[in-house]
Design a protein around this motif. Structure first.
Motif, PDB file in Angstrom:
ATOM      1  N   ILE A   3      17.274 -14.163   1.189  1.00 20.93           N
ATOM      2  CA  ILE A   3      18.231 -15.105   0.594  1.00 20.93           C
ATOM      3  C   ILE A   3      17.523 -16.031  -0.389  1.00 20.93           C
ATOM      4  CG2 ILE A   3      19.784 -17.024   1.095  1.00 20.93           C
ATOM      5  CD1 ILE A   3      20.447 -15.664   3.742  1.00 20.93           C
ATOM      6  N   ALA A   4      16.379 -16.563   0.018  1.00 24.28           N
ATOM      7  CA  ALA A   4      15.637 -17.463  -0.861  1.00 24.28           C
ATOM      8  C   ALA A   4      15.189 -16.750  -2.128  1.00 24.28           C
ATOM      9  CB  ALA A   4      14.432 -18.038  -0.113  1.00 24.28           C
ATOM     10  N   ALA A   5      14.745 -15.500  -1.996  1.00 23.33           N
ATOM     11  CA  ALA A   5      14.302 -14.750  -3.177  1.00 23.33           C
ATOM     12  C   ALA A   5      15.464 -14.484  -4.129  1.00 23.33           C
ATOM     13  CB  ALA A   5      13.652 -13.435  -2.735  1.00 23.33           C
ATOM     14  N   PHE A   6      16.616 -14.105  -3.573  1.00 19.15           N
ATOM     15  CA  PHE A   6      17.788 -13.857  -4.423  1.00 19.15           C
ATOM     16  C   PHE A   6      18.216 -15.121  -5.156  1.00 19.15           C
ATOM     17  CE2 PHE A   6      22.432 -14.236  -4.670  1.00 19.15           C
ATOM     18  CZ  PHE A   6      22.704 -13.242  -5.592  1.00 19.15           C
ATOM     19  N   LEU A   7      18.321 -16.226  -4.422  1.00 17.65           N
ATOM     20  CA  LEU A   7      18.733 -17.482  -5.050  1.00 17.65           C
ATOM     21  C   LEU A   7      17.733 -17.916  -6.114  1.00 17.65           C
ATOM     22  CD1 LEU A   7      19.970 -19.509  -1.935  1.00 17.65           C
ATOM     23  CD2 LEU A   7      21.367 -18.361  -3.641  1.00 17.65           C
ATOM     24  N   THR A   8      16.453 -17.774  -5.818  1.00 10.63           N
ATOM     25  CA  THR A   8      15.430 -18.188  -6.777  1.00 10.63           C
ATOM     26  C   THR A   8      15.492 -17.348  -8.041  1.00 10.63           C
ATOM     27  OG1 THR A   8      14.003 -18.885  -4.950  1.00 10.63           O
ATOM     28  CG2 THR A   8      12.961 -18.547  -7.094  1.00 10.63           C
ATOM     29  N   LEU A  48      20.897 -23.093  -4.644  1.00 18.14           N
ATOM     30  CA  LEU A  48      19.490 -23.079  -4.217  1.00 18.14           C
ATOM     31  C   LEU A  48      19.015 -24.476  -3.850  1.00 18.14           C
ATOM     32  CD1 LEU A  48      16.754 -21.661  -3.863  1.00 18.14           C
ATOM     33  CD2 LEU A  48      16.361 -22.005  -6.321  1.00 18.14           C
ATOM     34  N   VAL A  49      19.431 -25.466  -4.625  1.00 21.54           N
ATOM     35  CA  VAL A  49      19.055 -26.850  -4.310  1.00 21.54           C
ATOM     36  C   VAL A  49      19.641 -27.263  -2.963  1.00 21.54           C
ATOM     37  CG1 VAL A  49      19.188 -29.244  -5.075  1.00 21.54           C
ATOM     38  CG2 VAL A  49      18.881 -27.417  -6.750  1.00 21.54           C
ATOM     39  N   LEU A  50      20.903 -26.920  -2.731  1.00 23.34           N
ATOM     40  CA  LEU A  50      21.527 -27.233  -1.445  1.00 23.34           C
ATOM     41  C   LEU A  50      20.829 -26.482  -0.313  1.00 23.34           C
ATOM     42  CD1 LEU A  50      23.790 -28.616   0.152  1.00 23.34           C
ATOM     43  CD2 LEU A  50      25.258 -26.659  -0.401  1.00 23.34           C
ATOM     44  N   PHE A  51      20.435 -25.250  -0.557  1.00 18.93           N
ATOM     45  CA  PHE A  51      19.714 -24.446   0.438  1.00 18.93           C
ATOM     46  C   PHE A  51      18.407 -25.125   0.831  1.00 18.93           C
ATOM     47  CE2 PHE A  51      16.701 -20.970   1.381  1.00 18.93           C
ATOM     48  CZ  PHE A  51      17.348 -20.364   2.437  1.00 18.93           C
ATOM     49  N   VAL A  52      17.675 -25.624  -0.146  1.00 20.98           N
ATOM     50  CA  VAL A  52      16.406 -26.298   0.135  1.00 20.98           C
ATOM     51  C   VAL A  52      16.639 -27.598   0.909  1.00 20.98           C
ATOM     52  CG1 VAL A  52      14.420 -27.427  -0.936  1.00 20.98           C
ATOM     53  CG2 VAL A  52      15.247 -25.250  -1.839  1.00 20.98           C
ATOM     54  N   ARG A  80      18.105 -15.606  -9.355  1.00 21.56           N
ATOM     55  CA  ARG A  80      19.287 -15.909 -10.172  1.00 21.56           C
ATOM     56  C   ARG A  80      19.231 -17.319 -10.743  1.00 21.56           C
ATOM     57  NH1 ARG A  80      23.579 -12.299  -9.231  1.00 21.56           N
ATOM     58  NH2 ARG A  80      24.617 -13.487 -10.901  1.00 21.56           N
ATOM     59  N   ALA A  81      18.661 -18.256  -9.997  1.00 20.45           N
ATOM     60  CA  ALA A  81      18.534 -19.620 -10.521  1.00 20.45           C
ATOM     61  C   ALA A  81      17.568 -19.671 -11.695  1.00 20.45           C
ATOM     62  CB  ALA A  81      18.076 -20.558  -9.413  1.00 20.45           C
ATOM     63  N   THR A  82      16.502 -18.883 -11.630  1.00 21.03           N
ATOM     64  CA  THR A  82      15.543 -18.853 -12.731  1.00 21.03           C
ATOM     65  C   THR A  82      16.190 -18.335 -14.004  1.00 21.03           C
ATOM     66  OG1 THR A  82      13.745 -18.485 -11.151  1.00 21.03           O
ATOM     67  CG2 THR A  82      13.305 -17.972 -13.457  1.00 21.03           C
ATOM     68  N   LEU A  83      17.043 -17.325 -13.886  1.00 15.85           N
ATOM     69  CA  LEU A  83      17.742 -16.800 -15.060  1.00 15.85           C
ATOM     70  C   LEU A  83      18.613 -17.873 -15.709  1.00 15.85           C
ATOM     71  CD1 LEU A  83      18.872 -13.275 -13.760  1.00 15.85           C
ATOM     72  CD2 LEU A  83      16.902 -13.821 -15.208  1.00 15.85           C
ATOM     73  N   ALA A  84      19.289 -18.668 -14.878  1.00 12.35           N
ATOM     74  CA  ALA A  84      20.189 -19.690 -15.416  1.00 12.35           C
ATOM     75  C   ALA A  84      19.417 -20.852 -16.017  1.00 12.35           C
ATOM     76  CB  ALA A  84      21.127 -20.181 -14.316  1.00 12.35           C
ATOM     77  N   ILE A  85      18.427 -21.348 -15.290  1.00 12.10           N
ATOM     78  CA  ILE A  85      17.700 -22.535 -15.763  1.00 12.10           C
ATOM     79  C   ILE A  85      16.918 -22.233 -17.034  1.00 12.10           C
ATOM     80  CG2 ILE A  85      15.896 -24.181 -15.127  1.00 12.10           C
ATOM     81  CD1 ILE A  85      16.797 -23.937 -12.251  1.00 12.10           C
ATOM     82  N   SER A  86      16.453 -21.005 -17.184  1.00 10.25           N
ATOM     83  CA  SER A  86      15.700 -20.648 -18.389  1.00 10.25           C
ATOM     84  C   SER A  86      16.556 -20.714 -19.649  1.00 10.25           C
ATOM     85  CB  SER A  86      15.111 -19.243 -18.235  1.00 10.25           C
ATOM     86  OG  SER A  86      16.147 -18.277 -18.110  1.00 10.25           O
ATOM     87  N   LYS A  87      17.889 -20.605 -19.506  1.00 10.66           N
ATOM     88  CA  LYS A  87      18.795 -20.669 -20.662  1.00 10.66           C
ATOM     89  C   LYS A  87      19.469 -22.025 -20.800  1.00 10.66           C
ATOM     90  CE  LYS A  87      19.808 -15.742 -20.107  1.00 10.66           C
ATOM     91  NZ  LYS A  87      20.866 -14.729 -19.831  1.00 10.66           N
ATOM     92  N   ASP A  88      19.213 -22.930 -19.861  1.00 17.62           N
ATOM     93  CA  ASP A  88      19.858 -24.244 -19.859  1.00 17.62           C
ATOM     94  C   ASP A  88      19.233 -25.124 -20.925  1.00 17.62           C
ATOM     95  OD1 ASP A  88      21.323 -26.448 -19.255  1.00 17.62           O
ATOM     96  OD2 ASP A  88      20.307 -26.885 -17.360  1.00 17.62           O
ATOM     97  N   ASP A 118      25.442 -17.781 -12.289  1.00 17.57           N
ATOM     98  CA  ASP A 118      24.009 -18.043 -12.117  1.00 17.57           C
ATOM     99  C   ASP A 118      23.741 -19.546 -12.011  1.00 17.57           C
ATOM    100  OD1 ASP A 118      23.456 -15.376 -12.157  1.00 17.57           O
ATOM    101  OD2 ASP A 118      22.845 -15.316 -14.257  1.00 17.57           O
ATOM    102  N   ALA A 119      24.480 -20.339 -12.777  1.00 20.88           N
ATOM    103  CA  ALA A 119      24.316 -21.789 -12.694  1.00 20.88           C
ATOM    104  C   ALA A 119      24.758 -22.311 -11.333  1.00 20.88           C
ATOM    105  CB  ALA A 119      25.104 -22.464 -13.813  1.00 20.88           C
ATOM    106  N   LEU A 120      25.858 -21.777 -10.831  1.00 21.35           N
ATOM    107  CA  LEU A 120      26.312 -22.177  -9.495  1.00 21.35           C
ATOM    108  C   LEU A 120      25.303 -21.759  -8.425  1.00 21.35           C
ATOM    109  CD1 LEU A 120      30.105 -21.284  -9.762  1.00 21.35           C
ATOM    110  CD2 LEU A 120      29.084 -23.564  -9.819  1.00 21.35           C
ATOM    111  N   ILE A 121      24.723 -20.589  -8.587  1.00 21.51           N
ATOM    112  CA  ILE A 121      23.702 -20.143  -7.636  1.00 21.51           C
ATOM    113  C   ILE A 121      22.479 -21.058  -7.710  1.00 21.51           C
ATOM    114  CG2 ILE A 121      22.066 -18.275  -7.145  1.00 21.51           C
ATOM    115  CD1 ILE A 121      24.276 -16.317  -7.925  1.00 21.51           C
TER     116      ILE A 121
END
Length: 336
Positions: free
Chosen positions: A56-61, A308-312, A63-71, A301-304
């Motif tokens: 779960i952590a790997a999946f969230l990380t 991830l932040v909520l997961f942490v 997809r989150a990396t894909l979104a944050i890299s374009k933010d 991806d942004a929601l994911i």
């Protein structure tokens, strides 16, 4: 007549007992097939949970990396949420603020009430009264979140005008509790609803901890002339402190991740108001639930990433609870 004296036969040397043989067998690692099967299943279950959490952590990380890299905005400080824009801009500042503030309000309201109810059930109420009260508390813990959300939207929100007006009259000068006659769909309302939802969890765990207080401690305090409240203050509360903190952490974990109930009573907006009584704000879980269906691939991806932040945060809360429990192992039911 000769009399021959015979010596009694020596008792046989004691052989190894069954328990000693079992102990030596266990020391050599020889166990019964059932024990080996149970050990394998238990170990496999623990490993499976760890692997699942890592996946779960790997999946969230990822997809989150894909979104944050374009933010194009700062993910941690931006007040915007427009991942489908050109360029995409989104941040979690409002979501983090709303999640933390509403959870803190819920804890401030729920923890004292839950501890008081647990003390009443275990040390004040007669058994014929404490039993039904405990049963009702257990039933509240089983109520689905959507039912709490319906109750909050149809009953709680329409009847909060009086409370909001009272807070504005006496505490409005602080600015934090100033009410501008808006609809009571604010973070403060969310905090009240979350307090009702986490109340059964904290009450049930605290009740079980208070029941484990050694009877000799209470009797010793009574023998010294202590009143019932002094017994609770000197014997019960110190013994159950870590248990109450752990119960509060469990309640906080639910408050942080609550979704549908919050979405039904909050008027979401990506603004941070100075007053907790003004409508607006948002939480991680509420934002994910309300925007996921209509989100584009970038929006998901942004929601994911926010998930991830909520997961942490949830992992940190649960880890803190485990550390508190580990500090005082005598609070477990095994030593009651």
């Amino acid at each position: 007549m000769d009399i021959t004296t015979q010596k009694p036969a020596a008792p046989p040397a004691p052989g190894p007992s069954a328990s000693a043989s079992a102990d030596r067998g266990a020391a050599r690692g020889v166990t019964r097939p059932g024990d080996r099967i149970f050990l394998g299943l238990s170990r496999g279950s623990g490993i499976f949970v760890l692997v699942l959490m890592a996946a779960i952590a790997a999946f969230l990380t990822y997809r989150a990396t894909l979104a944050i890299s374009k933010d194009e905005a700062n993910f941690f400080t931006s007040f915007e949420w427009n991942p489908s824009g050109v360029p995409p801009e989104f941040g979690i500042a409002v979501l983090a603020f709303g999640t933390v503030v509403s959870s803190v309000i819920a804890m401030v309201i729920a923890v004292p009430v839950a501890v008081a109810i647990a003390l009443f059930i275990t040390h004040y109420a007669p058994r014929r009264l404490g039993g039904p009260i405990g049963y009702v508390i257990d039933l509240l813990a089983a109520v689905p979140s959507i039912v709490y959300g319906l109750w909050g939207a149809l009953v709680l929100v329409p009847h909060l005008d009086g409370l909001y007006g009272w807070l504005d009259d006496y505490l409005g000068w602080t600015g934090i509790l100033e009410w501008n006659d808006g609809a009571p769909r604010s973070l403060f309302t969310v905090g009240i609803l979350l307090a009702v939802m986490i109340l059964p969890i904290i009450t049930n765990v605290s009740r079980e901890v208070f029941r484990q207080v050694p009877r000799m401690h209470e009797e010793a305090a009574l023998a010294l002339g202590a009143t019932r409240w002094e017994v609770i203050r000197m014997s019960v509360l110190p013994f159950g402190r870590s248990g109450v903190i752990s119960a509060s952490m469990l309640g906080l974990g639910r408050a942080l991740g609550e979704t549908m109930a919050v979405a039904m009573v909050l008027s979401p907006s990506f603004t941070i108001n100075a007053s907790l009584l003004d409508p607006g704000g948002g939480t991680f879980a509420q934002n994910i639930a309300s925007k996921f269906n209509e989100a584009t691939e970038m929006g998901r991806d942004a929601l994911i990433a926010s998930g991830l932040v909520l997961f942490v945060i949830t992992l940190l809360v649960n880890g803190a609870a485990r550390l508190i429990i580990a500090r005082r192992k005598e609070y477990s039911g095994a030593n009651a």
